[in-house]
Scaffold this motif. Structure first.
Motif, PDB file in Angstrom:
ATOM      1  N   GLY A 102       0.768  -1.232   0.000  1.00 52.66           N
ATOM      2  CA  GLY A 102       0.000   0.000   0.000  1.00 52.66           C
ATOM      3  C   GLY A 102       0.797   1.278   0.000  1.00 52.66           C
ATOM      4  O   GLY A 102       0.214   2.368   0.032  1.00 52.66           O
ATOM      5  N   ARG A 103       2.134   1.183  -0.046  1.00 48.86           N
ATOM      6  CA  ARG A 103       2.933   2.415  -0.076  1.00 48.86           C
ATOM      7  C   ARG A 103       2.770   3.138  -1.404  1.00 48.86           C
ATOM      8  O   ARG A 103       2.658   4.367  -1.442  1.00 48.86           O
ATOM      9  CB  ARG A 103       4.404   2.093   0.177  1.00 48.86           C
ATOM     10  N   THR A 104       2.762   2.379  -2.488  1.00 49.22           N
ATOM     11  CA  THR A 104       2.560   2.967  -3.810  1.00 49.22           C
ATOM     12  C   THR A 104       1.545   2.131  -4.577  1.00 49.22           C
ATOM     13  O   THR A 104       1.396   0.921  -4.324  1.00 49.22           O
ATOM     14  CB  THR A 104       3.875   3.020  -4.612  1.00 49.22           C
ATOM     15  N   PHE A 105       0.877   2.783  -5.526  1.00 51.49           N
ATOM     16  CA  PHE A 105      -0.131   2.107  -6.327  1.00 51.49           C
ATOM     17  C   PHE A 105       0.111   2.393  -7.807  1.00 51.49           C
ATOM     18  O   PHE A 105       0.578   3.479  -8.173  1.00 51.49           O
ATOM     19  CB  PHE A 105      -1.537   2.576  -5.942  1.00 51.49           C
ATOM     20  N   ARG A 106      -0.262   1.408  -8.632  1.00 51.43           N
ATOM     21  CA  ARG A 106      -0.157   1.562 -10.079  1.00 51.43           C
ATOM     22  C   ARG A 106      -1.525   1.322 -10.697  1.00 51.43           C
ATOM     23  O   ARG A 106      -2.227   0.368 -10.338  1.00 51.43           O
ATOM     24  CB  ARG A 106       0.848   0.561 -10.650  1.00 51.43           C
ATOM     25  N   LEU A 107      -1.915   2.176 -11.626  1.00 52.54           N
ATOM     26  CA  LEU A 107      -3.211   2.052 -12.290  1.00 52.54           C
ATOM     27  C   LEU A 107      -3.193   0.874 -13.264  1.00 52.54           C
ATOM     28  O   LEU A 107      -2.306   0.776 -14.116  1.00 52.54           O
ATOM     29  CB  LEU A 107      -3.554   3.338 -13.045  1.00 52.54           C
ATOM     30  N   VAL A 108      -4.172  -0.010 -13.119  1.00 52.19           N
ATOM     31  CA  VAL A 108      -4.326  -1.140 -14.036  1.00 52.19           C
ATOM     32  C   VAL A 108      -5.278  -0.779 -15.167  1.00 52.19           C
ATOM     33  O   VAL A 108      -4.967  -0.940 -16.340  1.00 52.19           O
ATOM     34  CB  VAL A 108      -4.839  -2.388 -13.293  1.00 52.19           C
TER      35      VAL A 108
END
Length: 684
Positions: free
Chosen positions: A18-24
């Motif tokens: 949950g530190r960073t997120f990437r758009l799928v």
């Protein structure tokens, strides 16, 4: 002022807790990981709207604007798997996708893959009826148990048909007709989770025959429909239930044969149960009526234990004074009345502890049993009465701690019940069951057949070790249950009906279920009436014989002139007809004699009427799908199922065949609720 961003569902992935997120992807409807059993745990399956602008529409109707896709690299490349695939389910190596067939008529086709989405095949039903939505009831035993909503109603009850697939999930045979379904897609069909192949279901027995539009209208005008219920138990006063009787049945062979529940002979007070009717059985309430009464219930760790609320009689009753609480400790074969009245219940300690509370009126007490319902103890938890909503325990039902919650006046209340304070000893002797010094016994599930044959379920005899009811001790959360297995000889119980055949409740005979329409009476052919139940491990024994059935249209010879023709001409006619049959797209000459034969109408299980297809009307105009040629992020290189509605119809005519789950482990995949109904599954 800055213009607000469009409302849409965006799917993100994180690899660092949950530190960073990437758009799928954006405009997503539904998503799920791939199946670990297929080595696809890193693949993401999802459905999304093709049009990527404006506010995301609500999925309240089947639409051709939504596709089923997947990605193996967190959205860098998206592969379209099934065009117009609106909803899907990934479960136990099966991938089931509801593909829109006709958005105006709101009909769908079920596409199934058992090879990790490499190939999909349309599910083949034995009848050619409208398919409005599906409910995947279970996939845990190597086959798909499917409830199909054909759009039929009996009085205030919506019903559908339950079908069971082969090991590919493609070819289906009718198991139970008129199975009750709720407005939210829940079906009154559930597995006894602690056993293999045992299921309990409710169906509507309508002696008057299939429903008509006038029947439905009359019942609804008299106030018998579910939509007219204003209070929790108002349905109890519905006279319409007597016209459309609800009955409970059980199967010990994964839906191959259904029989009624054996009623107890005496009640919980030891008094004989007066049931003069010739058809006197036990009937239990299902999940669609859970707001009124607790549904039939089991847990995976409580071997052989099943509980439910209902009544003994000809059919299910809804009056409060008629409903009591029942328990079975042998997997549903025999039943006891556990307590007068309707209670809500929960199991713990691997079935060694059962806790209940009154579900109808305010109560101060909790009742519990540690001898599987033979005796009950009660204690006060409060000085003031409360309305109990539910009792729950840990997800494995192995704990001796419970939470009970409900309301008192307008306030919510929660109680923690810890039975460890009883200071019972831990059970001993698990490896010496049945001995005097052991707290354990061996138990083998049975289906009630005479001569001991009933101990073989799904072709094998399974012996479990479980605590003796008379042992006052706790199993403990770490209890590991020993289980022994051996295969049996095959009997009729190990087979289910093939396509085109059906069984009545209580019968093992598979009868040809087609009417006379579309068949020649002067011509017959041999067909397979039985197939072994998927997952059945029996060996040798009974071998089903092929049976004679009428020829389908296009297979038989004409009725005139053949006797007067010469042998050469007769031979020419036969060869000509045979050649035409081989070329016909409507006939499947496989070993199962399968295919969808036009004119076949399957008899409803438990009654003699035929199933009628329901007419569909649609007055909502959907926006046509947008051109997606500019979406470069989608790759069609993966094998997929793409064909027009015309091509699909030809496939269905030639080969003969939304979703929700009764089992908690299978995610829901029901139809969109339609205009004017609640938002679907909490989605946009």
């Amino acid at each position: 002022a800055r213009e607000a961003a469009p409302c849409q569902h965006m799917l993100y992935i994180t690899k660092d807790l949950g530190r960073t997120f990437r758009l799928v992807s954006s405009y997503v409807v539904q998503f799920n990981w791939g199946d670990r059993k297929m080595d696809q745990q890193d693949r993401i399956y999802f459905t999304h709207f093709r049009k990527k602008s404006g506010n995301q529409p609500k999925l309240t109707l089947w639409t051709k604007d939504v596709d089923f896709v997947c990605t193996d690299n967190q959205g860098a490349t998206i592969h379209r798997v099934i065009e117009h695939g609106n909803k899907f389910l990934v479960s136990n190596r099966f991938i089931c996708v509801a593909r829109v067939k006709d958005d105006l008529a709101q009909t769908v086709v079920l596409e199934v893959s058992a090879d990790g989405a490499k190939t999909f095949s349309p599910a083949r039903l034995p009848v050619d009826l409208l398919e409005k939505s599906y409910n995947v009831l279970d996939t845990s035993e190597g086959a798909v148990i499917l409830h199909v909503n054909h759009g039929e109603r009996y009085g205030g009850e919506s019903v559908g048909s339950v079908y069971i697939s082969d090991d590919r999930g493609v070819e289906y045979t009718l198991s139970l007709g008129n199975n009750i379904r709720g407005a939210s897609g829940d079906c009154e069909f559930d597995k006894v989770l602690s056993l293999e192949g045992v299921y309990i279901a409710n169906y509507v027995d309508a002696p008057g025959g299939p429903p008509t539009s006038s029947d439905v209208d009359d019942v609804e005008q008299e106030g018998f429909s579910k939509s007219g219920i204003d209070q929790k138990h108002a349905s109890a006063k519905s006279k319409g239930k007597s016209e459309y009787m609800v009955k409970t049945v059980i199967s010990f062979d994964k839906g191959g044969i259904w029989s009624f529940l054996k009623p107890p002979q005496v009640d919980s007070l030891g008094k004989p149960i007066n049931c003069p009717s010739k058809s006197c059985y036990l009937h239990l309430h299902g999940v669609t009526n859970f707001h009124s009464y607790a549904p039939f219930y089991s847990t995976e760790t409580s071997v052989g234990l099943v509980m439910g609320t209902g009544n003994v009689g000809e059919s299910l009753r809804f009056e409060e004074d008629e409903v009591h609480t029942y328990i079975s400790r042998d997997g549903g074969l025999t039943w006891l009345e556990a307590h007068k009245g309707a209670f809500v219940y929960e199991m713990g300690d691997h079935g060694g502890l059962i806790v209940m509370a009154d579900d109808i009126k305010k109560t101060k007490q909790v009742v519990f049993s540690w001898d599987e319902g033979s005796s009950w103890y009660d204690f006060d938890v409060t000085g003031e009465g409360l309305e109990v909503d539910n009792i729950v325990t840990g997800p494995n039902a192995t704990s001796t701690s419970f939470l009970m919650y409900g309301t008192r006046d307008s306030a919510a209340v929660l109680y923690y019940l810890n039975f460890e304070t009883l200071h019972q000893r831990e059970c001993t002797g698990v490896f010496a069951p049945d001995s005097v010094s052991s707290d354990y016994e061996t138990w083998t599930p049975m289906d009630g057949r005479a001569g001991g044959a009933g101990a073989c379920l799904l072709g094998r005899e399974i012996t479990y070790v479980r605590r003796k009811p008379t042992s006052e001790c706790f199993n403990g959360e770490r209890f590991d249950r020993p289980v022994a297995r051996r295969n049996c000889e095959c009997t009729e119980q190990d087979f289910e009906c093939e396509l085109g055949f059906a069984r009545e409740v209580g019968s093992t005979l598979c009868r040809w279920a087609a009417g006379s329409s579309g068949f020649f009476t002067g011509c017959t052919r041999l067909a397979e009436a039985y197939r072994k139940v998927t997952g059945d491990s029996c060996e040798g024994g009974w071998i089903p014989a092929r049976v004679e059935v009428p020829c389908a249209s296009g297979m038989g010879l004409g009725h005139t002139g053949i006797g007067a023709l010469g042998a050469v001409f007769v031979l020419s006619v036969i060869l000509g007809v045979g050649n035409a049959v081989m070329k016909s797209e409507r006939l499947n000459l496989g070993s199962g004699g399968g295919g969808t034969y036009q004119g076949i109408k399957y008899a409803t299980v438990g009654a003699q009427q035929e199933v009628e297809s329901a007419a569909a009307t649609m007055d909502t105009e959907l926006v046509p799908p947008e051109d997606d040629s500019d979406q470069s992020d989608e790759d069609d290189s993966l094998p997929s199922v793409k064909y027009s509605l015309e091509e699909d119809e030809e496939r269905r005519m030639a080969r003969g065949r939304g979703l929700s789950a009764a089992a908690a482990l299978v995610p829901r995949l029901a139809a969109p609720p339609g205009a004017g109904k609640a938002a679907f599954d909490g989605l946009l």
